[in-house]
Write a protein that holds these residues in place. Sequence first.
Motif, PDB file in Angstrom:
ATOM      1  N   MET A  64       0.713  -1.270  -0.060  1.00 23.03           N
ATOM      2  CA  MET A  64       0.111   0.176  -0.189  1.00 23.03           C
ATOM      3  C   MET A  64       0.922   1.275   0.150  1.00 23.03           C
ATOM      4  O   MET A  64       1.750   1.279  -0.913  1.00 23.03           O
ATOM      5  N   GLU A  65       0.905   2.065   1.127  1.00 19.06           N
ATOM      6  CA  GLU A  65       1.729   3.384   0.823  1.00 19.06           C
ATOM      7  C   GLU A  65       3.168   3.228   1.716  1.00 19.06           C
ATOM      8  O   GLU A  65       3.846   4.103   1.348  1.00 19.06           O
TER       9      GLU A  65
ATOM     10  N   SER B 101       3.627  -6.206  -3.231  1.00 19.74           N
ATOM     11  CA  SER B 101       2.516  -5.920  -4.270  1.00 19.74           C
ATOM     12  C   SER B 101       1.169  -6.032  -3.535  1.00 19.74           C
ATOM     13  O   SER B 101       0.092  -5.872  -4.172  1.00 19.74           O
TER      14      SER B 101
ATOM     15  N   GLY C 137      -2.072  -4.767  -1.659  1.00 17.32           N
ATOM     16  CA  GLY C 137      -2.856  -3.454  -2.240  1.00 17.32           C
ATOM     17  C   GLY C 137      -3.828  -3.731  -3.319  1.00 17.32           C
ATOM     18  O   GLY C 137      -3.945  -4.693  -3.950  1.00 17.32           O
TER      19      GLY C 137
ATOM     20  N   ASN D 161      -2.236   1.122  -6.166  1.00 15.56           N
ATOM     21  CA  ASN D 161      -0.949   0.855  -5.648  1.00 15.56           C
ATOM     22  C   ASN D 161      -0.007   0.235  -7.033  1.00 15.56           C
ATOM     23  O   ASN D 161       1.079  -0.040  -6.934  1.00 15.56           O
TER      24      ASN D 161
ATOM     25  N   SER E 180       3.336   2.186  -5.509  1.00 12.86           N
ATOM     26  CA  SER E 180       3.157   3.202  -4.577  1.00 12.86           C
ATOM     27  C   SER E 180       4.150   2.820  -3.487  1.00 12.86           C
ATOM     28  O   SER E 180       4.777   3.825  -3.000  1.00 12.86           O
ATOM     29  N   ALA E 181       4.232   1.744  -2.978  1.00 13.22           N
ATOM     30  CA  ALA E 181       5.070   1.510  -1.752  1.00 13.22           C
ATOM     31  C   ALA E 181       6.666   1.523  -2.308  1.00 13.22           C
ATOM     32  O   ALA E 181       7.424   2.140  -1.403  1.00 13.22           O
TER      33      ALA E 181
ATOM     34  N   SER F 157       1.425   7.325  -2.548  1.00 22.68           N
ATOM     35  CA  SER F 157       1.289   6.986  -0.976  1.00 22.68           C
ATOM     36  C   SER F 157       0.232   7.271  -0.302  1.00 22.68           C
ATOM     37  O   SER F 157      -0.454   6.729   0.311  1.00 22.68           O
TER      38      SER F 157
ATOM     39  N   ASN G  87      -3.159   5.388  -1.249  1.00 16.74           N
ATOM     40  CA  ASN G  87      -2.873   4.127  -0.660  1.00 16.74           C
ATOM     41  C   ASN G  87      -3.070   4.051   0.917  1.00 16.74           C
ATOM     42  O   ASN G  87      -2.757   2.826   1.264  1.00 16.74           O
TER      43      ASN G  87
ATOM     44  N   ASN H  85      -8.737   5.880  -3.026  1.00 18.27           N
ATOM     45  CA  ASN H  85      -8.214   5.131  -3.948  1.00 18.27           C
ATOM     46  C   ASN H  85      -9.426   4.407  -4.847  1.00 18.27           C
ATOM     47  O   ASN H  85     -10.302   4.283  -4.589  1.00 18.27           O
TER      48      ASN H  85
END
Lengths: 205, 205, 205, 205, 205, 205, 205, 205
Positions: F138-139, F160, F162, F166, F171-172, G175, G178, H188
């Motif tokens: 996620m973030e 991965s 999310g 994402n 995103s992460a 970020s 998410n 999201n």
Amino acid sequence: LRNGYPEVIFCQGKALPHIQGIVQKMLERGERNILATRASRAVYEAVAEITGEAEYHEDARIVVVRRQPVRLKTEKPVAVVTGGTADIAVAEEAAVTAEVLGNRVERLYDVGVAGLHRLLSNTGVLFSANVVIAVAGMEGALASVVGGLVDKPVIAVPTSVGYGANFGGLSALLSMLNSCASGVSVVNIDNGFGAGYLASMINQM
Amino acid sequence: LRNGYPEVIFCQGKALPHIQGIVQKMLERGERNILATRASRAVYEAVAEITGEAEYHEDARIVVVRRQPVRLKTEKPVAVVTGGTADIAVAEEAAVTAEVLGNRVERLYDVGVAGLHRLLSNTGVLFSANVVIAVAGMEGALASVVGGLVDKPVIAVPTSVGYGANFGGLSALLSMLNSCASGVSVVNIDNGFGAGYLASMINQM
Amino acid sequence: LRNGYPEVIFCQGKALPHIQGIVQKMLERGERNILATRASRAVYEAVAEITGEAEYHEDARIVVVRRQPVRLKTEKPVAVVTGGTADIAVAEEAAVTAEVLGNRVERLYDVGVAGLHRLLSNTGVLFSANVVIAVAGMEGALASVVGGLVDKPVIAVPTSVGYGANFGGLSALLSMLNSCASGVSVVNIDNGFGAGYLASMINQM
Amino acid sequence: LRNGYPEVIFCQGKALPHIQGIVQKMLERGERNILATRASRAVYEAVAEITGEAEYHEDARIVVVRRQPVRLKTEKPVAVVTGGTADIAVAEEAAVTAEVLGNRVERLYDVGVAGLHRLLSNTGVLFSANVVIAVAGMEGALASVVGGLVDKPVIAVPTSVGYGANFGGLSALLSMLNSCASGVSVVNIDNGFGAGYLASMINQM
Amino acid sequence: LRNGYPEVIFCQGKALPHIQGIVQKMLERGERNILATRASRAVYEAVAEITGEAEYHEDARIVVVRRQPVRLKTEKPVAVVTGGTADIAVAEEAAVTAEVLGNRVERLYDVGVAGLHRLLSNTGVLFSANVVIAVAGMEGALASVVGGLVDKPVIAVPTSVGYGANFGGLSALLSMLNSCASGVSVVNIDNGFGAGYLASMINQM
Amino acid sequence: LRNGYPEVIFCQGKALPHIQGIVQKMLERGERNILATRASRAVYEAVAEITGEAEYHEDARIVVVRRQPVRLKTEKPVAVVTGGTADIAVAEEAAVTAEVLGNRVERLYDVGVAGLHRLLSNTGVLFSANVVIAVAGMEGALASVVGGLVDKPVIAVPTSVGYGANFGGLSALLSMLNSCASGVSVVNIDNGFGAGYLASMINQM
Amino acid sequence: LRNGYPEVIFCQGKALPHIQGIVQKMLERGERNILATRASRAVYEAVAEITGEAEYHEDARIVVVRRQPVRLKTEKPVAVVTGGTADIAVAEEAAVTAEVLGNRVERLYDVGVAGLHRLLSNTGVLFSANVVIAVAGMEGALASVVGGLVDKPVIAVPTSVGYGANFGGLSALLSMLNSCASGVSVVNIDNGFGAGYLASMINQM
Amino acid sequence: LRNGYPEVIFCQGKALPHIQGIVQKMLERGERNILATRASRAVYEAVAEITGEAEYHEDARIVVVRRQPVRLKTEKPVAVVTGGTADIAVAEEAAVTAEVLGNRVERLYDVGVAGLHRLLSNTGVLFSANVVIAVAGMEGALASVVGGLVDKPVIAVPTSVGYGANFGGLSALLSMLNSCASGVSVVNIDNGFGAGYLASMINQM
Ligand SMILES: Nc1ncnc2c1ncn2[C@@H]1O[C@H](COP(=O)(O)O)[C@@H](O)[C@H]1O
Ligand SMILES: Nc1ncnc2c1ncn2[C@@H]1O[C@H](COP(=O)(O)O)[C@@H](O)[C@H]1O
Ligand SMILES: Nc1ncnc2c1ncn2[C@@H]1O[C@H](COP(=O)(O)O)[C@@H](O)[C@H]1O
Ligand SMILES: Nc1ncnc2c1ncn2[C@@H]1O[C@H](COP(=O)(O)O)[C@@H](O)[C@H]1O
Ligand SMILES: [Mg+2]
Ligand SMILES: [Mg+2]
Ligand SMILES: [Mg+2]
Ligand SMILES: [Mg+2]
Ligand SMILES: [Mg+2]
Ligand SMILES: [Mg+2]
Ligand SMILES: [Mg+2]
Ligand SMILES: [Mg+2]
């Protein structure tokens, strides 16, 4: 320095004294002609201060320090074609590179798909070439069209020419990579030098 | 059909009867060997129903209908190298294509940069090759390393092998396009056929 | 101020008086050496107005206010290697950071894969290092090659050096993240400071 | 429901009973022919349960409930051309849509740039058309080539046909958006219905 | 020169003498009005040096060399609508292009969805138009709203107006391509010329 | 086999007999423990057919062939923390790898920023660790939070986990690369093995 | 004009006389305070020429034409927090907007995750707020951390602050989208105005 | 468990026994109603095995374990609107969440811009709402249109509904982030739960 032909300088982002230093060392070391690519007029003038043998190819943004006459290594021509006139700078980088490396170069500019008839009425140049360099921005369709016409290796050079959804050359790059014509391979966006170098390598096999 | 060598079928996404129909027409029309790429075993079996001349190259996922013996058109070898073992399917697509088109092919697999010593202790294959096909996924560094070692054309084939930030082959593709070695050009992700075809074209010049 | 080593100022986008103010406060508060990164010569001059202890590392774009002599905290060296000469600014940011934090630094520049022999004939520096920082733009293959050679942690720094399909450092970044060599991790594009800081942390464990 | 021509159902992702319900309501409400797009054979069978007037266009994945004979609203033809055979599904979605809306449709399939001669030897269809729908995946060059030949509106439909760097149709999409031929506009990837609907609208002006 | 209307010059990135040369040749060759798009005031002045017939449309950044009076080729109007005032430059490029090509143009500016009432209280212009050009940046919703209201072809022009997550026009472009209204097609980001040209083509069918 | 710790097999995409063959060869060659990552239960069973020493770590998807007892090479612990429970598979891949390589591992799972108090009430594990592996999807904020708390190297592993924006871990990944905490570096999305291997290398310096 | 609060001008990309014209009309039309955002000092001076009531908020890049005293519409405060000092410009745009619309604003700047203790030792401001605006660039983790602490709506504003893999604010944007903390929503990159406006709307419910 | 409303389980990717375990613990611990989102019918059945109080909201894919009657916490309604019928799953996730949290919810589905009249003839629901949740895929224009009509907070939920250039919801996401209507913020892609939760929070202020 780039490998393969060591006497090449990529000037973009290099300071003038730095470039002069590199040229100086090359001059001391040897005999071969020197190529400085992505060279502004200021680069040319800086190089000309050091050596009287510098000549400037403005369209190609290339400085050649001609230490020995260029001899043709083969009679077979390399064709360089462009989609539009705005692609000519990249095309000339390819053409001058190939010429300095000893190839005969045939130019066919501004024959993109929107003016297909111009391409089709000049197929002589294409059909007699041993290698073709296809330079195009925007939709980059030229590479596929040329690849569909000739049975020789086509080196596709996407250019960053365009605006909007060309995203800095991405549209032409993807288009060329997905070419459904056989015999087409691709170099980096705006990489005229790389195309000219590879064309020369293939042409002299 | 693909241009250039017309007897090639791209099977991905085509129904079996459709493929059979195309093969049938080709058989009626001519003499040349037929190549069916991206062919599953089921494709092979469907083709074998029509003609006794079909042979299956499982690793390459290629069916060859061998209507006449393949004659070498040149003694000069094409080298096919891969980074890992997972790239072998794409490499074999390239290798078998080049062989069917009349080239001698030397394979050097699983010599990626994480096992650089294996590449460096096998440079004989690279240095004696006339054209090199470099197949790699993940970071795609193999193409640059090979391009830095040899003075022959290198055709780089990015593969979709990897996970995470390889984004379906994007990492290897961008890496290869940005290669700072000279003489490297790139075809589409996983396009072994295109690489083998182009290598053959260059090798027979 | 941030965690870790509090006396660091990231100057990019900060006005000169603002920077002077931060330095002033740091000077009043303590004894430790101050590091100002992404510092133009104008930043240096502004800091020099306040304190006679400022020194400018031009290549690294770092100002060091040296309040006490830097003492080596370990004899084990950190190696900093670059693919090209255009990566040197980022490499120097890493190297000077590591030095100010008390590490011995060995530099090995311009040894990218297009000149692999230069890397291979200098492996001494790599093999004697305790941590390696690999700085490269374009295809970023250097990190994988170095990671394949050494058994020590490799901190990979992608740079924005290049053009076309490097998309501001994306090609080197993805390439390094997908490295198939073990022991490689990655920091942000052009983040020499972060690499030097982490290398120091690991080196002094 | 889609606007404009209200009797259209987009079946993708809808459950069979849901689709039956919509068709039922339309049947009760009126007289016009009903179009169900992205319809599998199962959808067809579900609709056929309700009404005897359903016919299935398998290639187009369209069910037509023909409540009244389709009358040509104009004699002027719409041409639908494709680059490859894999683009035919999308092309048929466009063609059947245009036909049901009362247009004469001329098909010219598999005339992509790798087989340019086939396009050039069939220009009759192009030149006599009033509107052209150009359907292509991979590099999408067909739209530019067609746009360069004709002086009529060209509706370009990128398809998701291809692999690797086509990224689900992105390559054809960007290529078509950047077309340097005049008179070309673009609809969504694989949106055959939209192209057929717009072509009909223009053709009947 | 390109196909379609040959007397058009795309000035962006062209040097003034180069532009003067093209205009000069066009003047010698013929009679038709000349259009120079993406023209700064400096371009206008350079063209005005050559011919007394140049007029400058500042908002549209277009120079028209009016060699003969523009005659309306049809009474039916083309409507040009914009989301905001910042989109007017692109809209004017479209409007002036359509006017020079012989169309009546109705302008309706700054009627984006944040001021929907202004659009809804001006539907007269929309409903009487034969073709609508919808120009919008940011979220590009205008094209869908207009497409949902009218039953005529809508040519959507995404603009690069905006900031942040508009990514140079990408948000409006994707939005317009995904329009669920029928009859909408899309040209390149900021391509007012292309929209005006196509609108004229459709309007005069 | 790759460098570093040669007895590691990456099973994803490899056929069972192929994996059995590799294990067989490793067994014949030597004494060290074997690690098979990305291993399904079927892989475990295939390996267990060959050797009685195989054990399956289901959460980690790792098969260990334990040929000799694992001896701790250092008392200093490696901490493995995750943002959520869905990140545990990747975290276990890291943890088991580090354990097999001779490290003490402390686990602290499901302490992401939405439950910050849980992290803050468990800082003991963090502060006593010598290296921290931070695993989050996620973030990906966990890496920054942990990096801001500890003064030890933090290896960030984006996952991965999310949905929506994402984009498969992007995103992460971006979040972690942009961490403003010092001492953080990043490995590929979902690359638990790489993180565990690097942590072990650093921990045993 | 923006909707909702009509007396707002977005100055970016507008010419000074154009802005003066808009202000003039607003002054004639009514009584309410006018807000001009993205206003350089030159904009301020241009507005000050027209009216003596203009005041310039330099950090916020906002001009306020104060025609009537701002009255607090509620006692409940809006908190505005930032990750770093470079985010202050965007934060001030939000804060001044909320103040002019009649809200009490509490500022808490430079409390990003790399200095988490600063945030944790100032939770008073967060816990007493009715709405929180969280402004952060780089990894944007602040929004999640704040969202995890408070039970009030959090409006996240990603900023373009950073370099390299922040890709113009994309890293912070993804970020924040998410965020696994509940109660967080996101506005466009750098959109301080939008956040301040929405916060005011919620705060005055 | 996460912050905010602790009795929520995100079921996607969790095994049934794992979910049963979490529910069991929640049942033992307390009194509040439990929400399980992204729940298939199989999840429902697994939960129903444990407790007789489970009810399944199929469209919303939510299981509610109703331990106490839901009491309205406010009379003010939350409106949930969708662009199409395919967006209903996400909308119901939002609606059911808001209802369980004690809000009155008004639904207005399938009123996207292609059927603008349906939206405009139902403005009653919008104007009487205290918060609006706008759910849309494809071009996501609904959020802007709604934001332009109402003066209440609009929570925009992009959905992954669509195909081609919607790239998994990216088109709607970017569109909504760039909304030029005030008062709009975004969660999201497909995050109905987050929208319902935030709407409830705002509605009960
Ligand atoms: N070149 C750099 N790149 C990334 N981060 C840096 C750099 N130089 C300094 N930093 C970080 O930025 C912090 C100072 O930021 P600031 O407070 O904005 O000056 C330092 O403590 C470092 O963590
Ligand atoms: N603003 C514009 N955007 C895109 N294409 C244009 C524009 N203006 C002119 N063109 C096209 O560019 C052609 C002229 O290009 P050139 O030969 O480079 O001047 C014209 O025939 C048009 O097809
Ligand atoms: N989960 C993993 N992710 C990334 N690399 C891995 C993983 N597991 C093993 N490896 C690497 O893959 C190598 C083995 O690859 P292979 O020879 O294809 O089995 C090992 O030596 C490791 O460097
Ligand atoms: N559909 C959803 N989308 C995003 N977040 C959700 C959703 N449903 C629940 N959540 C969040 O996920 C948390 C529970 O996650 P977990 O502990 O993994 O079950 C809840 O407290 C919510 O904050
Ligand atoms: Mg060819
Ligand atoms: Mg080479
Ligand atoms: Mg290593
Ligand atoms: Mg045309
Ligand atoms: Mg319409
Ligand atoms: Mg730290
Ligand atoms: Mg919260
Ligand atoms: Mg509003």
